[in-house]
Design an enzyme around this catalytic site. Structure first.
Site, PDB file in Angstrom:
ATOM      1  N   ASP A   1      41.878  25.649  39.033  1.00 28.27           N
ATOM      2  CA  ASP A   1      41.028  26.686  39.322  1.00 28.27           C
ATOM      3  C   ASP A   1      40.781  26.424  40.679  1.00 28.27           C
ATOM      4  O   ASP A   1      40.519  25.373  41.309  1.00 28.27           O
ATOM      5  CB  ASP A   1      39.819  26.815  38.766  1.00 28.27           C
ATOM      6  CG  ASP A   1      39.242  28.073  38.451  1.00 28.27           C
ATOM      7  OD1 ASP A   1      40.503  29.600  38.211  1.00 28.27           O
ATOM      8  OD2 ASP A   1      38.403  27.687  39.294  1.00 28.27           O
TER       9      ASP A   1
ATOM     10  N   ASP B   1      43.832  37.782  37.510  1.00 31.39           N
ATOM     11  CA  ASP B   1      42.970  38.871  38.558  1.00 31.39           C
ATOM     12  C   ASP B   1      43.534  38.960  39.426  1.00 31.39           C
ATOM     13  O   ASP B   1      42.483  39.679  40.453  1.00 31.39           O
ATOM     14  CB  ASP B   1      42.434  37.245  39.291  1.00 31.39           C
ATOM     15  CG  ASP B   1      42.022  36.102  39.370  1.00 31.39           C
ATOM     16  OD1 ASP B   1      41.019  36.641  38.409  1.00 31.39           O
ATOM     17  OD2 ASP B   1      42.533  35.117  40.023  1.00 31.39           O
TER      18      ASP B   1
ATOM     19  N   ASP C   1      43.833  38.767  18.456  1.00 27.96           N
ATOM     20  CA  ASP C   1      42.571  38.691  17.575  1.00 27.96           C
ATOM     21  C   ASP C   1      42.550  38.570  16.305  1.00 27.96           C
ATOM     22  O   ASP C   1      43.011  39.904  15.579  1.00 27.96           O
ATOM     23  CB  ASP C   1      41.491  40.392  18.094  1.00 27.96           C
ATOM     24  CG  ASP C   1      40.579  40.431  17.657  1.00 27.96           C
ATOM     25  OD1 ASP C   1      40.565  39.004  16.686  1.00 27.96           O
ATOM     26  OD2 ASP C   1      39.744  41.125  16.690  1.00 27.96           O
TER      27      ASP C   1
HETATM   28  C1  GLC Z   1      40.370  31.290  40.041  1.00 22.93           C
HETATM   29  C2  GLC Z   1      40.659  31.957  38.029  1.00 22.93           C
HETATM   30  C3  GLC Z   1      39.651  33.102  38.103  1.00 22.93           C
HETATM   31  C4  GLC Z   1      38.183  33.029  38.159  1.00 22.93           C
HETATM   32  C5  GLC Z   1      37.434  31.785  39.410  1.00 22.93           C
HETATM   33  C6  GLC Z   1      36.410  31.571  39.510  1.00 22.93           C
HETATM   34  O1  GLC Z   1      40.756  31.597  41.251  1.00 22.93           O
HETATM   35  O2  GLC Z   1      42.040  32.703  38.399  1.00 22.93           O
HETATM   36  O3  GLC Z   1      39.964  34.261  37.283  1.00 22.93           O
HETATM   37  O4  GLC Z   1      37.122  34.326  38.728  1.00 22.93           O
HETATM   38  O5  GLC Z   1      38.623  31.253  40.028  1.00 22.93           O
HETATM   39  O6  GLC Z   1      36.340  30.532  38.278  1.00 22.93           O
END
Ligand code: GLC
Length: 553
Positions: A201, A330, A20
């Site tokens: 993603d 995640d 930051d």
């Molecule tokens: C993927 C990402 C995750 C996100 C999801 C929805 O799995 O890694 O962090 O919440 O997609 O975009």
């Protein structure tokens, strides 16, 4: 000529949690720029940044409102361009995160789309009438990836829209050519800005079946890395659709056609090696790489590692390249699965950086950052909100199975030093997530000065890999002729023919036992040990210590 992306090493930055620079408690792009020398000196070659585009930040950037703008909390477009320039100036590459499957529900397209059934943008998203008495039930049984119906009722137009993930992330309708063209435009835009690759993603969800037929029943309750089906459903019409696999090839062609140096695509997809390989195309004309998440649940034993590497080698032989991932934003942090045992973490790093494939290192993994055990009901992560009904005592059980109900736990601020806020943010600032309580001990500054540290081990391994082409791109064969016990995973990496042939042997002891071995030919070899952290000339015979990994050059 071996393409750079097959040889590279990748480091994932979660920008919100890295540095930051302006004291608002949130990491930002100038903060990332300020630590690029650290990353160069660590020795990683490619940086992947989680999304920093304009977003309401309900899913911290995985809910995009404007694909062309930088979220003000992360900086400006100029900062973004400066980042790309500065990364390149250090001889590194940069990968952006593309969320193609959905947008935020606050994206102007969705705001317009939901306005009326006649909206010109209605078909940018997937809208259907409900079924049963007056449309009061969802159009079909399709579930979201997190369980529960994927359909959301929108009272103003009395129709339902589909969301593969959470309700505020409506899925785009790729059967509408205007949507596909617009999203391919986003892809081209960032590549033309000089970005070297894209992480895609939830790519496995892009196309849904045009029939809208119900998904078949399945006995599977909980999805896993090797099988994404679950919640008592086989997601036949919503996941891994043949049109999505065809789209992987189309996207590859689009990316290849952008002028400039070769780029790469890495897909977030889930399943066994056979299913995932399809995304790379029958003639390797699809995605360059896909994440292979089975490593996230791999047991810490010689047998488990051998089985998995064999599986990846079988599924991704040349010209395909496997990936090795032990953590991300995640999932529970890698060291957590190893009961915070640094020697085990060093061994895993030795595997990750010497096996055939592209390694992905999650920020902080190089110092052994652990999950921060945070209460589920206080989670800022929308997934925590989704599962808030689950009692806290069960959270640890899920974590053990590789599932984070509150992803805040693996997203806490990077631990730079033992100063205020672990060096993540200036003193007096409250970081967006609490700093891990062990940051005074586990941090970059402390490990930098300690030759035995995990950080120094990563640095040595990355240097070794950069210096040795056989480690970057050599074929892998098993050293079974050494007759070592099952606890030892032993492989040879070799590249080239004749006098130019390069050979490197790797022996990894996944047990506490001391195991002697004879150094295989060729003679005059040098030995690197993850315990010693340095290279010595190899004695004719040697003993592998507890969790020791050696590389014979
Ligand atoms: C993927 C990402 C995750 C996100 C999801 C929805 O799995 O890694 O962090 O919440 O997609 O975009």
């Amino acid at each position: 000529m071996i393409p750079w992306w097959k040889r590279t090493t990748t480091y994932q930055i979660y920008p919100r949690s890295f540095v930051d620079s302006n004291g608002d408690g949130i990491g930002d792009l100038p903060g990332v720029i300020s630590r690029l020398d650290y990353l160069r000196d660590l020795g990683v070659e490619t940086l992947w940044l989680s999304p920093f585009f304009e977003s309401p930040q309900v899913d911290f950037g995985y809910d995009i409102r404007d694909h062309f703008a930088v979220a003000p909390e992360y900086g400006t477009l100029d900062d973004c361009r400066c980042l790309v320039r500065e990364v390149h100036a250090r001889g590194m590459k940069i990968v952006f995160d593309m969320v193609l499957n959905h947008t935020s529900d606050q994206h102007p397209w969705f705001v317009e789309s939901r306005r009326s059934r006649d909206s010109a943008m209605r078909h940018h998203y997937i809208w259907r009438d409900g079924r049963k008495g007056g449309g009061k039930a969802p159009p079909n049984n399709w579930r979201s990836m997190l369980g529960g119906s994927g359909w959301r009722h929108d009272p103003s137009t009395d129709q339902w829209y589909f969301a593969s993930f959470l309700g505020f992330q409506p899925d785009l309708n790729y059967r509408n050519p205007a949507v596909k063209a617009a999203m391919l435009g986003v892809v081209r835009h960032w590549l033309e800005e000089g970005v070297d690759g894209l992480r895609l993603d939830i790519f496995n969800a892009i196309f849904k079946d045009a029939s809208f037929a119900d998904n078949p029943f399945s006995w599977r309750a909980v999805p896993s890395e090797s099988n994404p089906h679950g919640f008592f459903q086989h997601h036949r019409h919503t996941i891994d659709h043949p049109d999505t696999i065809a789209f992987a090839r189309e996207l590859r062609a689009v990316v290849d056609a952008v002028p400039g140096p070769p780029r790469f695509l890495v897909g977030e997809v889930f399943g066994d090696a056979h299913t995932l390989r399809q995304y790379c195309g029958e003639a390797a004309e699809g995605l360059h790489l896909v994440f292979l998440f089975e490593t996230l649940r791999m047991g810490f034993s010689g047998r488990a590692v051998r089985r998995l590497v064999e599986d990846f080698e079988r599924g991704f032989p040349e010209p395909y390249t496997p990936t090795y991932v032990f953590g991300n934003h995640d999932r529970p942090r890698s060291i957590h699965r190893l009961a915070a045992h640094p020697a085990k973490a060093k061994l895993l790093a030795t595997l990750q950086l010497t096996v055939r494939g592209v390694p992905f290192i999650y920020y902080g993994e190089e110092i052994g950052m652990d999950n921060h055990d945070l209460p589920l009901h206080e989670g800022l992560d929308p997934v925590a909100g989704r599962y808030g009904f689950i009692p806290q005592w069960l959270v640890g059980r899920f974590r053990k199975r590789g599932i984070l109900l509150n992803r805040d736990e693996c997203r806490t601020p990077m631990q730079w030093d033992d100063g205020p806020n672990a060096g993540f943010a200036p003193a007096g600032v409250t970081p967006w997530l609490p700093v891990h309580p062990r940051s005074a001990v586990i941090n970059v500054a402390a490990q930098d000065g300690d030759p035995e540290s995990l950080l120094r081990c990563y640095r040595s391994l990355l240097a070794l890999r950069r210096a040795e082409p056989a480690l970057q791109a050599g074929a892998l064969e098993w050293l079974d002729a050494l007759g070592l016990p099952e606890d030892v995973v032993a492989y040879r990496r070799s590249l080239g023919e004749g006098p130019d042939r390069r050979v490197v042997d790797v022996l990894l002891n996944f047990s506490k036992r001391r195991i002697p071995f004879d150094v295989p030919s060729p003679a005059g070899r040098r030995l690197f040990s993850n315990r010693r952290g340095e290279t010595i000339s190899a004695p004719a015979s040697h003993v592998l210590g507890e969790y020791e990994g050696v590389v014979l050059l």
